[in-house]
Design a protein around this motif. Structure first.
Motif, PDB file in Angstrom:
ATOM      1  N   LYS A  94       0.829  -1.214   0.000  1.00  0.00           N
ATOM      2  CA  LYS A  94       0.000   0.000   0.000  1.00  0.00           C
ATOM      3  C   LYS A  94       0.861   1.261   0.000  1.00  0.00           C
ATOM      4  O   LYS A  94       0.669   2.150  -0.821  1.00  0.00           O
ATOM      5  CB  LYS A  94      -0.938   0.016   1.229  1.00  0.00           C
ATOM      6  N   SER A  95       1.817   1.300   0.932  1.00  0.00           N
ATOM      7  CA  SER A  95       2.691   2.489   0.986  1.00  0.00           C
ATOM      8  C   SER A  95       3.495   2.614  -0.294  1.00  0.00           C
ATOM      9  O   SER A  95       3.662   3.711  -0.833  1.00  0.00           O
ATOM     10  CB  SER A  95       3.653   2.395   2.161  1.00  0.00           C
ATOM     11  N   THR A  96       3.992   1.482  -0.769  1.00  0.00           N
ATOM     12  CA  THR A  96       4.796   1.511  -1.992  1.00  0.00           C
ATOM     13  C   THR A  96       3.986   2.077  -3.150  1.00  0.00           C
ATOM     14  O   THR A  96       4.486   2.909  -3.908  1.00  0.00           O
ATOM     15  CB  THR A  96       5.295   0.088  -2.330  1.00  0.00           C
ATOM     16  N   PHE A 154      -2.454  10.268   1.479  1.00  0.00           N
ATOM     17  CA  PHE A 154      -2.305  10.079   2.924  1.00  0.00           C
ATOM     18  C   PHE A 154      -1.799   8.667   3.185  1.00  0.00           C
ATOM     19  O   PHE A 154      -2.447   7.704   2.789  1.00  0.00           O
ATOM     20  CB  PHE A 154      -3.660  10.190   3.626  1.00  0.00           C
ATOM     21  N   ASP A 155      -0.670   8.541   3.847  1.00  0.00           N
ATOM     22  CA  ASP A 155      -0.187   7.198   4.187  1.00  0.00           C
ATOM     23  C   ASP A 155      -0.358   6.944   5.677  1.00  0.00           C
ATOM     24  O   ASP A 155       0.434   7.395   6.487  1.00  0.00           O
ATOM     25  CB  ASP A 155       1.288   7.030   3.794  1.00  0.00           C
ATOM     26  N   GLU A 156      -1.389   6.238   6.024  1.00  0.00           N
ATOM     27  CA  GLU A 156      -1.710   5.950   7.423  1.00  0.00           C
ATOM     28  C   GLU A 156      -1.498   7.166   8.315  1.00  0.00           C
ATOM     29  O   GLU A 156      -0.667   7.159   9.218  1.00  0.00           O
ATOM     30  CB  GLU A 156      -0.838   4.789   7.929  1.00  0.00           C
ATOM     31  N   PRO A 157      -2.299   8.203   8.069  1.00  0.00           N
ATOM     32  CA  PRO A 157      -2.057   9.478   8.756  1.00  0.00           C
ATOM     33  C   PRO A 157      -2.254   9.427  10.266  1.00  0.00           C
ATOM     34  O   PRO A 157      -1.791  10.322  10.957  1.00  0.00           O
ATOM     35  CB  PRO A 157      -3.067  10.430   8.104  1.00  0.00           C
TER      36      PRO A 157
HETATM   37 MG   LIG Z   1       2.594   1.164   4.824  1.00  0.00          MG
END
Ligand SMILES: [Mg+2]
Ligand SMILES: Nc1ncnc2c1ncn2[C@@H]1O[C@H](COP(=O)(O)OP(=O)(O)OP(=O)(O)O)[C@@H](O)[C@H]1O
Lengths: 251, 226
Positions: A40-42, A163-166
């Motif tokens: 997901k982050s990637t 937004f990455d796991e804000p």
């Molecule tokens: Mg992640």
């Protein structure tokens, strides 16, 4: 509007993303959910090129980019039309809250200082931090820092905010504050955004579309209810199983 | 202390101080300033691993950290005329001291740059800043702040090392003292006197260091949290 087509990414021999297609219409909020390590982050970081994708096409507004052959100019252009809110805030430690917002406006967007300050103040006010403008990040709580992070992203007025796991680095009691702000900007200002989150209830609440990503592939997507009521893939069913009680209450 | 000795020490004081203010201090400040610019350049190039230039700087640091400063001074002032390069004493000293400071401080700054969290650069470039802007506005200020104590060490060492310039005919404080000793035959009192004056200069720098640290302190929570 932003659109990803056939995004691939590997680290060495390890394939992380195996052909991601994702479309986010203007004003839409898309939530990406999925197990840890799914990519997901990637995927998010491939959109603003914090990671360099192997191949794929990215369309932002009118303009399409071939991700396998980007020039430095393309990269800068893409980064200027996106903004990111990070899990660990990533505020500039040597700048005050307001300077965190004005610096990119002045240096990247070439807005003059007076105007940049005006924009910054307006956005700080939106996240309820006008009184904290002259504080350095280390003098702010995690929740406040993330609100500055959100204000910084909003001030850039980008085509899309990533937004990455804000909220995953925040104390439990601060999570709701920040989620409320994101929800408000998403609903009232119709900011186009992609949110990676583990907060499923929140995703259900704000997302126009939910995407389930696992093993570097999107295996399910649709409106919140579609994905949650009729998950087709058993991996989705299994993942959602952990949240069964919460979901029952939301749907 | 006899009246004669006291008179010698008192009379020497303005002479030594004048040499300090007109030679030692400018020599130190100019060399340190040039050395710092060089150090930052070398550190950034080496961190970014810019090819050729990076290797060249690595070689430079290796040579200047690995050889005595006095030998470097001699090569520049007494040696280079042998190949037709006649550099006057003061510029020779400035060149040697700057290159020396540059070599030491570049390693300090390089280490500090590497210790700035990656999230700082990522935050900046994600906002659309170029890599250079990220380095200039975000990474370097944080790195330099982190190595203020180490850089002041280099600075204080330099004040003392300028006494080596006496060996290449420069009349800085130490040379001046030697001359006074040569006519008064009071080495103990006069060398202690000049030592105390060096101590005075070094102490002034430690105050400057405290001031710089305070000025740059943004991550102490003691600065009221409303
Ligand atoms: Mg992640
Ligand atoms: N720089 C890297 N080098 C090698 N492997 C990496 C690198 N960054 C990430 N990975 C791997 O890529 C995979 C996907 O990572 P990613 O961070 O995108 O997952 P994620 O879905 O965001 O997970 P989480 O929910 O835990 O944040 C993981 O297996 C991770 O170990």
């Amino acid at each position: 509007m932003i659109k990803l087509q056939g995004l691939y990414k590997s680290y060495g021999a390890k394939k992380i993303l195996n052909g991601i297609d994702l479309e986010v219409n203007k004003g839409e909020t898309v939530a990406i959910i999925g197990p840890s390590g799914a990519g997901k982050s990637t995927a998010l970081r491939c959109i603003n090129l914090l990671e360099s994708p192997d191949k794929g096409t990215l369309t932002i507004g009118e303009k399409s980019y071939d991700l396998s052959k980007l020039t430095n100019k393309d990269i800068l252009e893409i980064r200027k039309s996106t903004a990111m809110v990070f899990q660990n805030f990533s505020l500039f430690e040597n700048k005050t809250a307001i300077q965190n917002i004005t610096l990119p406006l002045i240096k990247a967007k070439k807005i003059n200082k007076a105007e940049a300050e005006e924009i910054a103040l307006k956005n700080l006010e939106q996240v309820g931090l006008s009184d904290w403008k002259d504080h350095y990040p280390s003098q702010l709580s995690g929740g406040q820092q993330q609100r500055v992070g959100i204000a910084r992203a909003l001030a850039l007025n980008p085509e899309v905010i990533l937004f990455d796991e804000p909220t995953s680095a925040l104390d439990p009691e601060k999570v709701q504050d920040v989620l409320e702000i994101i929800k408000r900007i998403s609903k009232e200002q119709h900011i186009t955004s992609v949110i990676v989150t583990h907060e499923l209830e929140f995703a259900l609440d704000v997302a126009d579309k939910i995407v389930f990503l696992t093993d570097g592939r999107i295996i399910e997507q649709g409106t919140a209810k579609e994905v949650l009521k009729n998950p087709k893939d058993e991996r989705t069913i299994k993942f959602l199983g952990h949240f069964a009680d919460k979901l029952e209450y939301v749907i | 202390m006899s009246a004669r000795l006291l008179e010698i020490v008192i009379n020497a004081f303005p002479n030594i101080i004048i040499a300090g203010i007109t030679v030692t201090v400018p020599l130190t400040l100019i060399s340190f300033a040039i050395g710092m610019v060089l150090a930052i350049l070398v550190a950034v190039v080496r961190v970014l691993n810019i090819k050729v230039l990076s290797q060249f700087f690595r070689f430079y640091v290796w040579v200047f950290r690995g050889t005595p400063l006095l030998v470097q001074l001699f090569i520049i002032f007494y040696g280079l005329p042998g190949v037709g390069l006649n550099i006057p004493a003061l510029p020779s000293a400035i060149i040697a001291f700057s290159l020396n400071v540059g070599a030491y401080a570049s390693e300090t700054i390089r280490g500090a740059i590497l210790s700035v969290p990656k999230s700082q650069t990522e935050g900046a470039i994600a906002c659309g800043l170029t890599s250079w802007q990220a380095i200039y506005h975000i990474v370097l200020p944080q790195a330099i702040k982190a190595c203020i104590p180490a850089l002041f060490n280099t600075f204080i060492s330099l004040v003392k090392d300028t006494s080596l310039a006496a060996n290449i005919t420069i009349t800085e404080m130490f040379m001046k003292t030697q001359r006074i000793v040569a006519v008064t035959y009071e080495p103990l009192a006069l060398y202690i006197e000049v030592a105390l004056i060096y101590l005075l200069f070094s102490t002034a720098l430690t105050y400057l260091q405290k001031y710089a640290e305070k000025k740059l302190s943004y991550n102490s929570r003691s600065v009221q949290v409303a």
